[in-house]
Design a protein around this motif. Sequence first.
Motif, mmCIF file in Angstrom:
data_model
loop_
_atom_site.group_PDB
_atom_site.id
_atom_site.type_symbol
_atom_site.label_atom_id
_atom_site.label_comp_id
_atom_site.label_asym_id
_atom_site.label_seq_id
_atom_site.Cartn_x
_atom_site.Cartn_y
_atom_site.Cartn_z
ATOM 1 N N ALA A 1 10.128 7.857 -2.488
ATOM 2 C CA ALA A 1 11.052 7.674 -1.369
ATOM 3 C C ALA A 1 11.404 6.200 -1.191
ATOM 4 C CB ALA A 1 10.440 8.238 -0.086
ATOM 5 N N PHE A 2 10.417 5.326 -1.319
ATOM 6 C CA PHE A 2 10.688 3.899 -1.159
ATOM 7 C C PHE A 2 11.524 3.377 -2.327
ATOM 8 C CE2 PHE A 2 9.182 -0.664 -1.275
ATOM 9 C CZ PHE A 2 9.975 -1.063 -0.216
ATOM 10 N N LYS A 3 11.267 3.874 -3.524
ATOM 11 C CA LYS A 3 12.087 3.495 -4.676
ATOM 12 C C LYS A 3 13.549 3.870 -4.428
ATOM 13 C CE LYS A 3 12.705 4.450 -9.620
ATOM 14 N NZ LYS A 3 12.257 5.265 -10.764
ATOM 15 N N ALA A 4 13.778 5.045 -3.853
ATOM 16 C CA ALA A 4 15.144 5.472 -3.537
ATOM 17 C C ALA A 4 15.785 4.549 -2.505
ATOM 18 C CB ALA A 4 15.137 6.914 -3.025
ATOM 19 N N MET A 5 15.023 4.092 -1.536
ATOM 20 C CA MET A 5 15.543 3.177 -0.523
ATOM 21 C C MET A 5 15.982 1.857 -1.153
ATOM 22 S SD MET A 5 12.792 3.828 2.583
ATOM 23 C CE MET A 5 13.533 2.635 3.696
ATOM 24 N N GLY B 1 -3.721 5.021 -8.826
ATOM 25 C CA GLY B 1 -3.038 6.283 -8.573
ATOM 26 C C GLY B 1 -1.960 6.209 -7.522
ATOM 27 N N GLY B 2 -1.616 4.981 -7.092
ATOM 28 C CA GLY B 2 -0.595 4.828 -6.067
ATOM 29 C C GLY B 2 -1.145 4.324 -4.745
ATOM 30 N N LEU B 3 -2.433 4.021 -4.691
ATOM 31 C CA LEU B 3 -2.981 3.422 -3.471
ATOM 32 C C LEU B 3 -2.214 2.147 -3.139
ATOM 33 C CD1 LEU B 3 -5.208 3.307 -1.276
ATOM 34 C CD2 LEU B 3 -6.550 1.943 -2.884
ATOM 35 N N VAL B 4 -1.867 1.418 -4.185
ATOM 36 C CA VAL B 4 -1.011 0.236 -4.093
ATOM 37 C C VAL B 4 0.062 0.373 -5.161
ATOM 38 C CG1 VAL B 4 -0.946 -2.289 -4.250
ATOM 39 C CG2 VAL B 4 -2.950 -1.159 -3.317
ATOM 40 N N PHE C 1 0.844 -1.189 0.000
ATOM 41 C CA PHE C 1 0.000 0.000 0.000
ATOM 42 C C PHE C 1 0.882 1.241 0.000
ATOM 43 C CE2 PHE C 1 -3.051 -2.983 1.980
ATOM 44 C CZ PHE C 1 -4.151 -2.737 1.177
ATOM 45 N N SER C 2 0.403 2.296 -0.649
ATOM 46 C CA SER C 2 1.134 3.549 -0.677
ATOM 47 C C SER C 2 0.124 4.684 -0.537
ATOM 48 C CB SER C 2 1.960 3.651 -1.972
ATOM 49 O OG SER C 2 2.826 4.753 -1.915
ATOM 50 N N THR C 3 0.367 5.787 -1.192
ATOM 51 C CA THR C 3 -0.513 6.952 -1.094
ATOM 52 C C THR C 3 -1.020 7.321 -2.485
ATOM 53 O OG1 THR C 3 0.779 7.770 0.772
ATOM 54 C CG2 THR C 3 -0.702 9.333 -0.308
ATOM 55 N N THR C 4 -2.326 7.196 -2.679
ATOM 56 C CA THR C 4 -2.890 7.526 -3.984
ATOM 57 C C THR C 4 -2.766 9.025 -4.271
ATOM 58 O OG1 THR C 4 -4.839 7.389 -5.415
ATOM 59 C CG2 THR C 4 -5.230 7.803 -3.071
ATOM 60 N N LEU C 5 -2.480 9.332 -5.517
ATOM 61 C CA LEU C 5 -2.329 10.723 -5.944
ATOM 62 C C LEU C 5 -3.562 11.228 -6.685
ATOM 63 C CD1 LEU C 5 1.374 10.521 -7.219
ATOM 64 C CD2 LEU C 5 0.533 11.168 -4.943
ATOM 65 N N PHE D 1 4.155 4.907 5.995
ATOM 66 C CA PHE D 1 5.106 4.282 5.075
ATOM 67 C C PHE D 1 5.606 5.322 4.068
ATOM 68 C CE2 PHE D 1 6.166 1.485 1.407
ATOM 69 C CZ PHE D 1 7.101 0.685 2.041
ATOM 70 N N PRO D 2 6.890 5.248 3.651
ATOM 71 C CA PRO D 2 7.408 6.213 2.674
ATOM 72 C C PRO D 2 6.588 6.231 1.383
ATOM 73 C CG PRO D 2 9.190 4.898 3.613
ATOM 74 C CD PRO D 2 7.922 4.283 4.090
ATOM 75 N N ASP D 3 6.498 7.387 0.742
ATOM 76 C CA ASP D 3 5.763 7.458 -0.522
ATOM 77 C C ASP D 3 6.525 6.697 -1.610
ATOM 78 O OD1 ASP D 3 7.770 9.131 -1.653
ATOM 79 O OD2 ASP D 3 6.721 10.943 -1.020
ATOM 80 N N MET D 4 5.927 6.592 -2.780
ATOM 81 C CA MET D 4 6.482 5.735 -3.832
ATOM 82 C C MET D 4 7.906 6.112 -4.222
ATOM 83 S SD MET D 4 3.229 5.042 -6.372
ATOM 84 C CE MET D 4 2.662 6.742 -6.380
#
Length: 244
Positions: A213-217, A233-236, A164-168, A208-211
Motif C-alpha cells: 500500500a505504501f509503495k502504491a502511495m 520479513g517486512g518488520l522494516v 517500520f512495517s508489518t513482518t510477514l 501505517f500502511p503495509d508495504m
Amino acid sequence: MSNEQVSFGYEDVAPDEKTRRVGGVFSNVAARYDIMNDAMSGGMHRLWKDRFVRRVKPREGETILDMAGGTGDIAFRMAKRGAQVTVADINAEMLAVGMERAEKRKIEGLNWAEENAEALSFEDKSFDAYTIAFGIRNVTHIQQALEEAHRVLKRGGRFFCLEFSTTLWPGFAEIYDAYSHKVVPKIGKALAHDEDSYRYLIESIRRFPDMDAFKAMIGEAGFVQTRVEPMLGGLVAIHSGYRI
C-alpha cells in the motif's frame, strides 16, 4: 469545518491535534532518542540505517535532503560520503540534539532547517536525493509529504524511505507484536519515565500502511521505478523511487 480524521496511534483525531501531539511525543523523547530506537528495535536500528545509506549511495558533492532527520543519524553517515546534506525536522528539540551531537563528533558542513514535510520551503528541483528514516509514519498527511518530496527533487532524483512495517514471517510477527506492545512501553517508563510516548510510537507502526500500500502511495505521488526491500520479513522496509 472539516470532519477529517487521521490516526494518532490507535486513536482517530483531527489533523491539527495529531500534529500537536506528535510534536509533544518527539519533544519528550528527543534527549533519549537512542534509547527509544534501541528499545523499539533491540539495537538493530544501527544496522538498518547503515544498509539504508548503502542503498542511497550518497556521492561527493550531491545535495541531499534528510527529512525528519533531526538527530543526525542518517545525515552523519551520508556526510562521510561527501554529500552536502540538509537536515530537516519539524521538531526544534530534535534538531537541537542533532546539532549538539554533530558538534561533539566534529562533523561540519551540515545545514539544519526546521521544516514541515507537508509544506517544504525549498524551491522545486532543489535536491539530488530525499531521505526519510522512521519519520514518514508520524506525518499527518503522508500523501502530501510524498508529493512535496517529489516536488523538491531534481529530474532523476532519488527518494528513499526507511520505515517500520508489518513482518510477514509466521511466528515472528506474533513474538514481535507481544514484545512491542507489552515490553517497549515498560522500557520507556523505566528508562525514560515516559510510557505513553513509547506506546504511541508502537501503535503508529500498526496503523501505517503495509508495504504494498505504501509503495502504491509513492507511485501516486509521481515516482517511477518504485520498489520495496523488506528486512526481517517486512518488520522494516526500504522503499524507493525516482523522479523523471
